[in-house]
Design a protein around this motif. Structure first.
Motif, PDB file in Angstrom:
ATOM      1  N   GLN A  27      61.656  47.110  38.845  1.00  0.00           N
ATOM      2  CA  GLN A  27      60.225  46.641  39.169  1.00  0.00           C
ATOM      3  C   GLN A  27      60.378  45.365  39.755  1.00  0.00           C
ATOM      4  O   GLN A  27      60.670  44.264  39.343  1.00  0.00           O
ATOM      5  CB  GLN A  27      59.888  46.393  37.557  1.00  0.00           C
ATOM      6  N   CYS A  28      59.713  45.441  40.939  1.00  0.00           N
ATOM      7  CA  CYS A  28      59.509  44.238  41.863  1.00  0.00           C
ATOM      8  C   CYS A  28      58.097  43.630  41.604  1.00  0.00           C
ATOM      9  O   CYS A  28      57.078  44.044  40.841  1.00  0.00           O
ATOM     10  CB  CYS A  28      59.268  44.734  43.280  1.00  0.00           C
ATOM     11  N   PRO A  29      57.974  42.207  41.708  1.00  0.00           N
ATOM     12  CA  PRO A  29      56.863  41.592  41.454  1.00  0.00           C
ATOM     13  C   PRO A  29      55.987  41.791  42.280  1.00  0.00           C
ATOM     14  O   PRO A  29      56.368  42.382  43.600  1.00  0.00           O
ATOM     15  CB  PRO A  29      57.483  39.967  41.518  1.00  0.00           C
ATOM     16  N   PRO A  30      54.773  41.282  42.339  1.00  0.00           N
ATOM     17  CA  PRO A  30      53.707  41.557  43.362  1.00  0.00           C
ATOM     18  C   PRO A  30      54.374  40.779  44.804  1.00  0.00           C
ATOM     19  O   PRO A  30      55.263  40.023  44.907  1.00  0.00           O
ATOM     20  CB  PRO A  30      52.397  40.901  42.789  1.00  0.00           C
ATOM     21  N   ASP A  31      53.760  41.070  45.668  1.00  0.00           N
ATOM     22  CA  ASP A  31      54.014  40.594  47.166  1.00  0.00           C
ATOM     23  C   ASP A  31      54.270  39.209  47.237  1.00  0.00           C
ATOM     24  O   ASP A  31      53.164  38.354  46.573  1.00  0.00           O
ATOM     25  CB  ASP A  31      53.242  41.073  48.192  1.00  0.00           C
ATOM     26  N   LYS A  58      54.517  50.313  47.543  1.00  0.00           N
ATOM     27  CA  LYS A  58      54.606  48.933  46.851  1.00  0.00           C
ATOM     28  C   LYS A  58      53.934  49.143  45.444  1.00  0.00           C
ATOM     29  O   LYS A  58      54.379  48.453  44.452  1.00  0.00           O
ATOM     30  CB  LYS A  58      53.730  48.080  47.604  1.00  0.00           C
ATOM     31  N   GLU A  62      56.275  48.345  41.795  1.00  0.00           N
ATOM     32  CA  GLU A  62      55.976  47.333  40.864  1.00  0.00           C
ATOM     33  C   GLU A  62      55.961  47.851  39.665  1.00  0.00           C
ATOM     34  O   GLU A  62      55.361  47.135  38.490  1.00  0.00           O
ATOM     35  CB  GLU A  62      54.627  46.842  41.210  1.00  0.00           C
ATOM     36  N   GLN A  63      56.239  49.108  39.325  1.00  0.00           N
ATOM     37  CA  GLN A  63      56.085  49.824  38.117  1.00  0.00           C
ATOM     38  C   GLN A  63      57.542  49.728  37.329  1.00  0.00           C
ATOM     39  O   GLN A  63      58.384  49.650  38.062  1.00  0.00           O
ATOM     40  CB  GLN A  63      55.724  51.390  38.130  1.00  0.00           C
ATOM     41  N   LYS A  89      60.656  44.226  50.340  1.00  0.00           N
ATOM     42  CA  LYS A  89      60.244  44.072  49.073  1.00  0.00           C
ATOM     43  C   LYS A  89      61.095  43.886  47.820  1.00  0.00           C
ATOM     44  O   LYS A  89      61.531  43.110  47.075  1.00  0.00           O
ATOM     45  CB  LYS A  89      59.007  45.070  48.531  1.00  0.00           C
ATOM     46  N   ALA A  93      62.995  40.993  45.608  1.00  0.00           N
ATOM     47  CA  ALA A  93      63.146  41.048  44.233  1.00  0.00           C
ATOM     48  C   ALA A  93      64.831  40.963  43.799  1.00  0.00           C
ATOM     49  O   ALA A  93      64.997  41.046  42.672  1.00  0.00           O
ATOM     50  CB  ALA A  93      62.943  42.497  43.673  1.00  0.00           C
TER      51      ALA A  93
END
Length: 171
Positions: A27-31, A58, A62-63, A89, A93
């Protein structure tokens, strides 16, 4: 017999998908500011399809579930740029990325493209292919295992048992 074989295959696929869905994904953070800067540095105007593909991937990244996404398009329609944005991305992360390509020539081309496009950012890239000596490959694999390589690009060589990333987040 064909109907039974198809039914068995469908059952296996559903079980596999259910197992994958039950596991957490990256789960990546927002940009970040750097991601926005990187995106804006693309020297061309994105097509509507590129904008859509980038936004969708993207959102998927982020999920908290694994992403399954296939980007298709004709030669020259900047699928590589879409892949680079996803890779950047994932690296932002704190994850490593493996880019699997079908040919040695494409591995070399992508290595150059990624290196040029990411030159202004603290991202270490390596190409793993038959164009590298055994010694170079071994050294790259050690650095990959230590987490010193952020993005590794290669052919089916990436699928070998001796290829171990420290923290792979995107393939």
């Amino acid at each position: 017999q064909v109907a039974e074989a198809v039914s068995d295959m469908a059952t296996d696929m559903l079980k596999l998908q259910a197992e994958r869905a039950s596991r957490p994904g990256l789960q990546c953070p927002p940009d970040t500011h750097l991601q926005q800067e990187f995106d804006k540095a693309f020297p061309f105007t994105e097509t509507i399809d590129q904008v859509s593909a980038i936004a969708d991937l993207k959102l998927d990244m982020e999920q908290p579930k694994p992403m399954d996404r296939l980007i298709c398009g004709d030669v020259g329609f900047s699928k590589t740029e879409v892949a680079m944005r996803a890779a950047f991305k994932a690296v932002q992360a704190g994850k490593q990325v493996a880019v699997l390509v079908p040919t040695t020539i494409l591995a070399e081309q992508h290595g150059r493209t990624f290196t040029e496009r990411l030159a202004d950012y603290p991202v270490r890239i390596e190409v793993l292919s038959r164009f590298r000596t055994g010694k170079e490959q071994k050294e790259a694999l050690v650095r990959l295992g230590q987490g010193d390589i952020h993005i590794i690009i290669g052919t089916h060589r990436l699928l070998s048992r001796d290829v171990r990333a420290k923290d792979l987040g995107l393939l």
